[in-house]
Structures are given as structure tokens and as C-alpha cells.
Motif scaffolding. Structure first.
Motif, PDB file in Angstrom:
ATOM      1  N   ALA A 168       0.810  -1.227   0.000  1.00 21.61           N
ATOM      2  CA  ALA A 168       0.000   0.000   0.000  1.00 21.61           C
ATOM      3  C   ALA A 168       0.840   1.272   0.000  1.00 21.61           C
ATOM      4  O   ALA A 168       0.315   2.363  -0.271  1.00 21.61           O
ATOM      5  CB  ALA A 168      -0.925   0.002   1.217  1.00 21.61           C
ATOM      6  N   LEU A 169       2.131   1.154   0.284  1.00 22.45           N
ATOM      7  CA  LEU A 169       2.979   2.350   0.356  1.00 22.45           C
ATOM      8  C   LEU A 169       3.343   2.859  -1.033  1.00 22.45           C
ATOM      9  O   LEU A 169       3.715   2.091  -1.917  1.00 22.45           O
ATOM     10  CB  LEU A 169       4.263   2.036   1.137  1.00 22.45           C
ATOM     11  CG  LEU A 169       4.095   1.680   2.613  1.00 22.45           C
ATOM     12  CD1 LEU A 169       5.462   1.391   3.237  1.00 22.45           C
ATOM     13  CD2 LEU A 169       3.403   2.803   3.368  1.00 22.45           C
ATOM     14  N   VAL A 170       3.234   4.149  -1.205  1.00 24.14           N
ATOM     15  CA  VAL A 170       3.641   4.817  -2.448  1.00 24.14           C
ATOM     16  C   VAL A 170       4.860   5.665  -2.124  1.00 24.14           C
ATOM     17  O   VAL A 170       4.840   6.452  -1.169  1.00 24.14           O
ATOM     18  CB  VAL A 170       2.504   5.693  -3.010  1.00 24.14           C
ATOM     19  CG1 VAL A 170       2.967   6.445  -4.253  1.00 24.14           C
ATOM     20  CG2 VAL A 170       1.290   4.829  -3.341  1.00 24.14           C
ATOM     21  N   VAL A 171       5.926   5.492  -2.898  1.00 24.23           N
ATOM     22  CA  VAL A 171       7.205   6.132  -2.572  1.00 24.23           C
ATOM     23  C   VAL A 171       7.755   6.910  -3.763  1.00 24.23           C
ATOM     24  O   VAL A 171       7.213   6.860  -4.866  1.00 24.23           O
ATOM     25  CB  VAL A 171       8.236   5.070  -2.113  1.00 24.23           C
ATOM     26  CG1 VAL A 171       7.736   4.345  -0.876  1.00 24.23           C
ATOM     27  CG2 VAL A 171       8.536   4.080  -3.232  1.00 24.23           C
ATOM     28  N   PRO A 202       4.720   2.367  -6.523  1.00 27.28           N
ATOM     29  CA  PRO A 202       4.526   1.417  -5.416  1.00 27.28           C
ATOM     30  C   PRO A 202       5.870   0.994  -4.816  1.00 27.28           C
ATOM     31  O   PRO A 202       6.896   0.971  -5.506  1.00 27.28           O
ATOM     32  CB  PRO A 202       3.836   0.228  -6.088  1.00 27.28           C
ATOM     33  CG  PRO A 202       3.307   0.735  -7.385  1.00 27.28           C
ATOM     34  CD  PRO A 202       4.231   1.830  -7.804  1.00 27.28           C
ATOM     35  N   ALA A 203       5.858   0.648  -3.541  1.00 32.14           N
ATOM     36  CA  ALA A 203       7.083   0.221  -2.865  1.00 32.14           C
ATOM     37  C   ALA A 203       7.712  -0.980  -3.563  1.00 32.14           C
ATOM     38  O   ALA A 203       8.944  -1.067  -3.677  1.00 32.14           O
ATOM     39  CB  ALA A 203       6.772  -0.117  -1.407  1.00 32.14           C
ATOM     40  N   ALA A 205       7.722  -1.698  -6.713  1.00 31.97           N
ATOM     41  CA  ALA A 205       8.431  -1.238  -7.908  1.00 31.97           C
ATOM     42  C   ALA A 205       9.763  -0.604  -7.537  1.00 31.97           C
ATOM     43  O   ALA A 205      10.773  -0.785  -8.225  1.00 31.97           O
ATOM     44  CB  ALA A 205       7.561  -0.240  -8.674  1.00 31.97           C
ATOM     45  N   LYS A 206       9.783   0.129  -6.437  1.00 26.30           N
ATOM     46  CA  LYS A 206      11.032   0.758  -5.991  1.00 26.30           C
ATOM     47  C   LYS A 206      12.065  -0.304  -5.624  1.00 26.30           C
ATOM     48  O   LYS A 206      13.264  -0.147  -5.916  1.00 26.30           O
ATOM     49  CB  LYS A 206      10.757   1.654  -4.788  1.00 26.30           C
ATOM     50  CG  LYS A 206      11.959   2.470  -4.338  1.00 26.30           C
ATOM     51  CD  LYS A 206      12.364   3.500  -5.384  1.00 26.30           C
ATOM     52  CE  LYS A 206      13.457   4.425  -4.878  1.00 26.30           C
ATOM     53  NZ  LYS A 206      13.806   5.471  -5.854  1.00 26.30           N
ATOM     54  N   ILE A 207      11.624  -1.373  -4.996  1.00 26.55           N
ATOM     55  CA  ILE A 207      12.546  -2.447  -4.639  1.00 26.55           C
ATOM     56  C   ILE A 207      13.186  -3.033  -5.890  1.00 26.55           C
ATOM     57  O   ILE A 207      14.401  -3.253  -5.945  1.00 26.55           O
ATOM     58  CB  ILE A 207      11.822  -3.532  -3.826  1.00 26.55           C
ATOM     59  CG1 ILE A 207      11.452  -2.995  -2.438  1.00 26.55           C
ATOM     60  CG2 ILE A 207      12.681  -4.792  -3.703  1.00 26.55           C
ATOM     61  CD1 ILE A 207      10.624  -3.946  -1.595  1.00 26.55           C
ATOM     62  N   VAL A 208      12.388  -3.284  -6.907  1.00 23.99           N
ATOM     63  CA  VAL A 208      12.925  -3.821  -8.163  1.00 23.99           C
ATOM     64  C   VAL A 208      13.940  -2.860  -8.762  1.00 23.99           C
ATOM     65  O   VAL A 208      15.025  -3.271  -9.212  1.00 23.99           O
ATOM     66  CB  VAL A 208      11.787  -4.106  -9.160  1.00 23.99           C
ATOM     67  CG1 VAL A 208      12.346  -4.416 -10.555  1.00 23.99           C
ATOM     68  CG2 VAL A 208      10.931  -5.268  -8.667  1.00 23.99           C
ATOM     69  N   ALA A 326       1.609  -5.501 -14.596  1.00 19.82           N
ATOM     70  CA  ALA A 326       0.684  -4.370 -14.553  1.00 19.82           C
ATOM     71  C   ALA A 326       1.167  -3.233 -13.663  1.00 19.82           C
ATOM     72  O   ALA A 326       0.948  -2.060 -13.980  1.00 19.82           O
ATOM     73  CB  ALA A 326      -0.687  -4.854 -14.075  1.00 19.82           C
ATOM     74  N   ALA A 327       1.832  -3.572 -12.538  1.00 24.26           N
ATOM     75  CA  ALA A 327       2.143  -2.541 -11.543  1.00 24.26           C
ATOM     76  C   ALA A 327       3.590  -2.093 -11.525  1.00 24.26           C
ATOM     77  O   ALA A 327       3.879  -0.956 -11.140  1.00 24.26           O
ATOM     78  CB  ALA A 327       1.755  -3.048 -10.151  1.00 24.26           C
ATOM     79  N   ILE A 328       4.520  -2.967 -11.929  1.00 28.01           N
ATOM     80  CA  ILE A 328       5.939  -2.641 -11.799  1.00 28.01           C
ATOM     81  C   ILE A 328       6.592  -2.327 -13.139  1.00 28.01           C
ATOM     82  O   ILE A 328       7.296  -1.315 -13.278  1.00 28.01           O
ATOM     83  CB  ILE A 328       6.687  -3.800 -11.108  1.00 28.01           C
ATOM     84  CG1 ILE A 328       6.134  -4.010  -9.690  1.00 28.01           C
ATOM     85  CG2 ILE A 328       8.191  -3.533 -11.056  1.00 28.01           C
ATOM     86  CD1 ILE A 328       6.744  -5.183  -8.949  1.00 28.01           C
ATOM     87  N   GLN A 329       6.364  -3.155 -14.119  1.00 27.47           N
ATOM     88  CA  GLN A 329       7.033  -2.963 -15.416  1.00 27.47           C
ATOM     89  C   GLN A 329       6.816  -1.577 -16.005  1.00 27.47           C
ATOM     90  O   GLN A 329       7.768  -0.970 -16.533  1.00 27.47           O
ATOM     91  CB  GLN A 329       6.575  -4.035 -16.402  1.00 27.47           C
ATOM     92  CG  GLN A 329       7.390  -4.056 -17.696  1.00 27.47           C
ATOM     93  CD  GLN A 329       7.116  -5.305 -18.509  1.00 27.47           C
ATOM     94  OE1 GLN A 329       6.077  -5.953 -18.357  1.00 27.47           O
ATOM     95  NE2 GLN A 329       8.054  -5.653 -19.375  1.00 27.47           N
ATOM     96  N   PRO A 330       5.605  -1.001 -15.914  1.00 26.16           N
ATOM     97  CA  PRO A 330       5.416   0.344 -16.484  1.00 26.16           C
ATOM     98  C   PRO A 330       6.242   1.433 -15.790  1.00 26.16           C
ATOM     99  O   PRO A 330       6.431   2.514 -16.363  1.00 26.16           O
ATOM    100  CB  PRO A 330       3.910   0.600 -16.284  1.00 26.16           C
ATOM    101  CG  PRO A 330       3.302  -0.763 -16.211  1.00 26.16           C
ATOM    102  CD  PRO A 330       4.318  -1.589 -15.483  1.00 26.16           C
TER     103      PRO A 330
END
Length: 348
Positions: A168-171, A202-203, A205-208, A326-330
């Protein structure tokens, strides 16, 4: 004096934590309790960050070596005090010195630590928000061969939880080019008038992105072990059709960085100077933990970090973990996508 005291106590704990834990003064207070009190004093906001620069190392060593002697309540209080201090940290050097404490805890007890941090609140933010925001912003500033490894591995385990509270965290993501500052020498007044803006992601995505950044620092040797074409091929693929730019000139392009100018851009432009000087970036960096038997015995210490991260990211992509497609690749930049594609291809 305070810095020297912290370093000295860390060494004592490293060498004989059990004796410290079992020792009692005339009042019956254990040596370990006195060390914890000392850490708490240093974490008081009234103590300067410079004076407390090594308290993170000391706290991390206490957690590593004395967990058998620490009650759950004492450990939770230590984390609470440390997180409260982290929430008010002003310098990157102090913040990054505190992060190995959380990396060590998350690497070995991810679910418990997430729950503990989420139960804390600091000026309207949960402890989880405080820690992850600091961790993400200062990930590449963490010092020490072992500490860097633990930090990266801890992020993979945090990601693997797929915990709803983390999801749920947005960074802060990538820097958004500021047209108002283009072509200008950005002074403090201009920066205040037109502050940098960042994408919000999203958190997960940041980790990736951070794991890709870690791999990118030694990507040539990783691909070489797999008989791959190496980083130059990734660069070629990412730069095809990019304003007709000549790939040979990429070093001079201020826009050419894995992060496209985000807060990590440019910090490692001169790594070649260290390599040319004969310094092996993969064989430790003078870390004091190199003579710590517990560190050397930790499986994380001997892992090939790039291989571990590469395997983890391939699983994320192939299994569509955390809704990767859907959430990370973009959220990935062109060059991040090219590097990730190259990593995935290694398994084929």
C-alpha cells in the motif's frame, strides 16, 4: 570521544557478547543492559548526528550477537527508539549508518519486523513508512561489503512477503525533468522556487529498481560468467532509436544513467578509477566485520549477490509476482527494462 566509545563497545560485543550479557554490576544491572542504555542515550535527538555516527553499527552488532539475551520487549523498544531517531535524521551519512540494523532484522524476521514497525507512529507516519522511505532513499549509500549484501537480500525477502501494508505504500520514484530549470545553473533560490519533482510508485516497484541498480554496478562480470554480451549490449539495445545518439558517446551524456537522473544518478560515474587502481570491489572494502566469525558464518556473506538478485528478479518476472506486468514494469525506465530483459534471458 563518543564515536570512539561506540566503536570500542561494538568490538567488545563482537568479541564476547555472552560475557557482557552475563556480567552484573553491584546493582545487578547486566553489561548488556548498560550497552542498551548507552545506545538509547546516543539516539536521543539532543545528541548530534556526528556524535552518534557509529551508534547504528553498535546497535546492529548487539542485535546480531545478543539476540538470545534480549527479551522481545527490549528488542522492540530498541527498534522504537532507533526508528524515532531515524524519523528526524537530517544527513544521509547518519541515516545510512542506521539502516543495517533494519536490514539485519528484516533479512531474518521479515514478517515480524513489518508488523512491529507498522504498529509504531511518528508524526503521522508509521514506523514502516519511516524506515522504508529512509532505506529506499539511501540504499546505495550503505557502507560495507557485508552490510550491502544484507540490505539487498533483506529487500528481496521484504518483497517476497507480498504484505498488504508494504504494497500500500507509495514512494518516490524517478526524477521528473524540470523544464523551468533547463539550461540554468540551479542555485538554492532557484531550487526553492522550482523544486525537483519525482514520480510516485509502489514500494514493490522501488525495490525492483534498487535491486537492478545494485546489479548494474557489477553487471559486466555477471554477464561474462554466463558468456553474455555484457553491459554494452544492454546499452546498445536501450539506445536504439534514441534521438539518433551515438552509443560510443554515452559516457558524456549527463542523461545516461540507469536511473535517468534520479537521486542516485551520477554517484558511481567514476568506479572505473577504483578498478584501474587495482581495488577489487567484490572482495570486501575494509569492513570491520571481516574478522567476525558470526558474519563469516552467515550464508549471506558468501552468496554471489548478483547471481542471487538476478535469479530473484527472473522469478518475479516469470511468476508475475506483485502484479509485475501491470504494476511494476510500467515504472521501469528504458535502460532498467533492457537490463531486466537481459537478466531474464540468462535463464533461457
Amino acid at each position: 570521544v563518543l564515536q570512539s566509545g561506540q566503536a570500542c563497545l561494538k568490538y567488545f560485543v563482537q568479541k564476547d557478547a555472552e560475557r557482557i550479557a552475563r556480567w552484573r554490576d553491584q546493582s545487578g544491572v547486566s553489561g548488556l543492559e548498560l550497552v542498551i542504555r548507552f545506545i538509547s542515550v546516543l539516539l536521543d535527538p539532543a545528541v548530534s548526528e556526528s556524535a552518534a555516527l557509529f551508534v547504528g553499527d553498535l546497535a546492529t552488532k548487539v542485535v546480531m550477537k545478543c539476540s538470545a539475551f534480549l527479551s522481545g520487549d527490549v528488542l522492540a523498544e530498541l527498534v522504537r527508539v532507533a526508528t524515532g531517531r531515524l524519523a528526524t535524521a537530517r544527513t544521509s551519512s547518519f541515516t545510512s549508518s542506521m539502516l543495517p540494523l533494519y536490514a539485519q532484522l528484516v533479512a531474518h524476521h521479515p514478517a515480524e519486523v513489518v508488523g512491529l514497525l507498522d504498529s509504531m507512529a511518528f508524526d503521522g507516519r508509521s514506523g514502516l513508512q519511516v524506515v522504508l522511505d529512509a532505506w529506499f532513499r539511501n540504499f546505495l549509500d550503505i557502507q560495507g561489503y557485508y552490510s550491502r549484501k544484507v540490505s539487498a537480500i533483506a529487500l528481496t525477502r521484504l518483497f517476497a512477503l507480498e504484505d498488504a501494508r508494504v504494497a500500500a505504500l507509495v514512494v518516490q520514484g524517478d526524477l521528473i525533468p524540470n523544464a523551468a530549470n533547463k539550461g540554468k545553473i540551479v542555485t538554492r533560490s532557484i531550487s526553492r522556487a522550482n523544486p525537483d519533482q519525482y514520480t510516485q510508485i509502489p514500494a514493490a516497484a522501488k525495490i525492483v529498481k534498487l535491486l537492478l541498480a545494485e546489479i548494474e554496478m557489477d553487471v559486466e562480470s555477471m554477464f561474462a560468467r554466463h558468456d553474455g554480451a555484457g553491459l554494452s549490449a544492454v546499452i546498445d539495445e536501450a539506445d536504439i532509436g534514441r534521438d539518433g545518439a551515438d552509443v560510443d558517446d554515452w559516457e558524456d551524456d549527463a542523461d545516461y544513467d540507469l536511473h535517468d537522473g534520479d537521486e542516485f544518478g551520477g554517484k558511481y560515474d567514476y568506479l572505473s578509477e577504483f578498478i584501474d587502481a587495482g581495488i577489487d570491489m567484490d572482495e570486501g572494502d575494509g569492513d570491520d566485520d571481516d574478522d567476525d566469525e558470526d558474519v563469516l558464518a552467515d550464508p549471506i556473506y558468501s552468496q554471489d549477490l548478483n547471481e542471487t538478485l538476478g535469479s530473484f528478479l527472473r522469478q518475479v518476472v516469470e511468476s508475475d509476482k506483485a502484479s509485475f506486468g501491470a504494476a511494476i514494469q510500467p515504472t521501469l525506465t528504458e535502460k532498467e527494462g533492457a537490463l531486466l530483459g537481459k537478466l531474464v534471458s540468462l535463464s533461457n
